[in-house]
Design a protein around this motif. Structure first.
Motif, short mmCIF file in Angstrom:
data_model
loop_
_atom_site.label_atom_id
_atom_site.label_comp_id
_atom_site.label_asym_id
_atom_site.label_seq_id
_atom_site.Cartn_x
_atom_site.Cartn_y
_atom_site.Cartn_z
N MET A 1 20.93 -22.16 4.38
CA MET A 1 20.69 -21.07 3.36
C MET A 1 19.90 -21.52 2.05
O MET A 1 21.00 -22.79 1.58
N ALA A 2 19.42 -20.86 1.69
CA ALA A 2 18.84 -21.52 0.56
C ALA A 2 19.48 -20.33 -0.68
O ALA A 2 19.90 -19.61 -0.63
N THR A 3 19.58 -21.56 -1.55
CA THR A 3 19.44 -21.34 -3.14
C THR A 3 18.93 -20.70 -4.01
O THR A 3 17.29 -21.92 -4.60
N PRO A 4 18.60 -20.02 -4.15
CA PRO A 4 17.29 -19.28 -4.86
C PRO A 4 17.53 -20.50 -6.89
O PRO A 4 18.33 -20.18 -7.68
N SER A 5 17.10 -20.67 -7.43
CA SER A 5 16.71 -21.24 -8.58
C SER A 5 16.09 -20.15 -9.64
O SER A 5 15.40 -19.55 -10.04
N LYS A 6 17.72 -19.86 -10.16
CA LYS A 6 16.81 -18.84 -11.13
C LYS A 6 16.46 -19.35 -13.28
O LYS A 6 16.97 -20.60 -13.01
N THR A 7 15.90 -18.78 -13.37
CA THR A 7 15.33 -19.14 -14.56
C THR A 7 16.02 -18.87 -16.20
O THR A 7 16.90 -18.32 -15.17
N LEU B 1 7.65 -17.55 -4.92
CA LEU B 1 7.18 -16.66 -4.91
C LEU B 1 8.18 -16.64 -6.22
O LEU B 1 9.36 -16.90 -6.65
N CYS B 2 8.29 -15.23 -7.32
CA CYS B 2 9.46 -14.85 -8.12
C CYS B 2 9.21 -13.49 -7.57
O CYS B 2 8.62 -13.03 -8.32
N ILE B 3 10.51 -13.36 -7.90
CA ILE B 3 10.74 -12.05 -7.47
C ILE B 3 12.22 -11.52 -9.15
O ILE B 3 12.64 -12.13 -9.40
N TRP C 1 14.56 -13.63 -13.83
CA TRP C 1 13.37 -13.74 -12.41
C TRP C 1 14.07 -15.11 -11.77
O TRP C 1 14.84 -15.63 -11.92
N ILE C 2 13.56 -15.04 -9.80
CA ILE C 2 14.28 -15.70 -9.01
C ILE C 2 13.28 -16.62 -8.58
O ILE C 2 12.30 -15.23 -8.41
N HIS C 3 13.07 -17.85 -8.22
CA HIS C 3 11.56 -18.22 -7.92
C HIS C 3 12.33 -18.69 -6.57
O HIS C 3 13.50 -19.56 -6.33
N ILE C 4 11.79 -19.12 -5.59
CA ILE C 4 11.31 -19.13 -4.40
C ILE C 4 10.63 -20.00 -4.03
O ILE C 4 9.50 -19.45 -4.15
N ILE D 1 6.73 -8.64 -8.33
CA ILE D 1 6.99 -9.86 -7.10
C ILE D 1 5.56 -10.74 -7.53
O ILE D 1 5.02 -9.27 -8.10
N LYS D 2 6.39 -11.56 -7.88
CA LYS D 2 4.78 -12.47 -8.67
C LYS D 2 4.46 -13.38 -7.17
O LYS D 2 5.11 -14.69 -6.88
N VAL D 3 2.78 -13.85 -6.88
CA VAL D 3 3.32 -15.36 -5.91
C VAL D 3 1.31 -16.02 -6.86
O VAL D 3 1.32 -15.91 -6.54
#
Length: 186
Positions: A1-7, A77-79, A119-122, A157-159
């Protein structure tokens, strides 16, 4: 399970674009949703306004499908999610899948979010080669919401794809607004 890196609070993925290392490519894709309430669809998900959002209207999983016309290199991806505004509509478990089409999607990331705000960076880097993935399609699946909510809200959502180095030679990156106006030849 990955942990998202939050800005950090207030940080925006557009700051990454200003460094010249990545470029947003969402406009090159065809976007579709598993469901949406009228007036809360793809246009709101891609309008660069954090006050608008996509709202699903159906059973889980809620899907965002991003299809490219050709194989495309994707780095991240950024959500944008905001628990304070959306409460039970906020996603708590997300799966990111990639492939050539709907029939051969494979999960590359699954993450759990606890009351996200910002923002959550995936990262979509291949974990074996540490290279960005190359794909025709990305699917973001909302598997669960906070407080067992039924429908979901996603605000943006940004790609992003990596920016290719120049084949002519190494040039310094244009990072200021003044220089960025002149970084491409027409």
């Amino acid at each position: 399970m990955a942990t998202p890196s939050k800005t950090p609070p207030g940080a925006d993925p557009k700051q990454l674009e200003r460094t010249g290392t990545v470029r947003e490519i969402g406009s090159q894709a065809v976007w579709s949703l598993s469901s949406c309430k009228p007036g809360f669809g793809v246009d709101q998900l891609r309008d660069d306004n954090l006050e608008t959002y996509w709202q699903s209207d159906g059973s889980q999983p809620h899907l965002v499908n991003i299809q490219f016309r050709r194989r495309t290199t994707v780095k991240m991806l950024c959500i944008y999610a905001d628990y304070k505004s959306d409460e039970s509509y906020t996603p708590s478990k997300i799966s990111v899948r990639v492939g050539n089409n709907f029939h051969n999607l494979q999960e590359v990331r699954q993450l759990e979010m606890v009351e996200p705000s910002g923002w959550i960076h995936i990262s979509l880097m291949n974990q074996r080669t540490n290279e960005p993935i190359s794909t025709f399609m990305i699917q973001i699946a909302v598997l669960a919401n906070h407080q067992n909510g039924r429908d979901t809200h996603m605000r943006q959502i940004k790609v992003y794809t990596p920016v290719e180095e120049s084949s002519i030679g190494k040039f310094p990156r244009c990072t200021t607004v003044d220089f960025m106006m002149y970084r491409t030849i027409r």
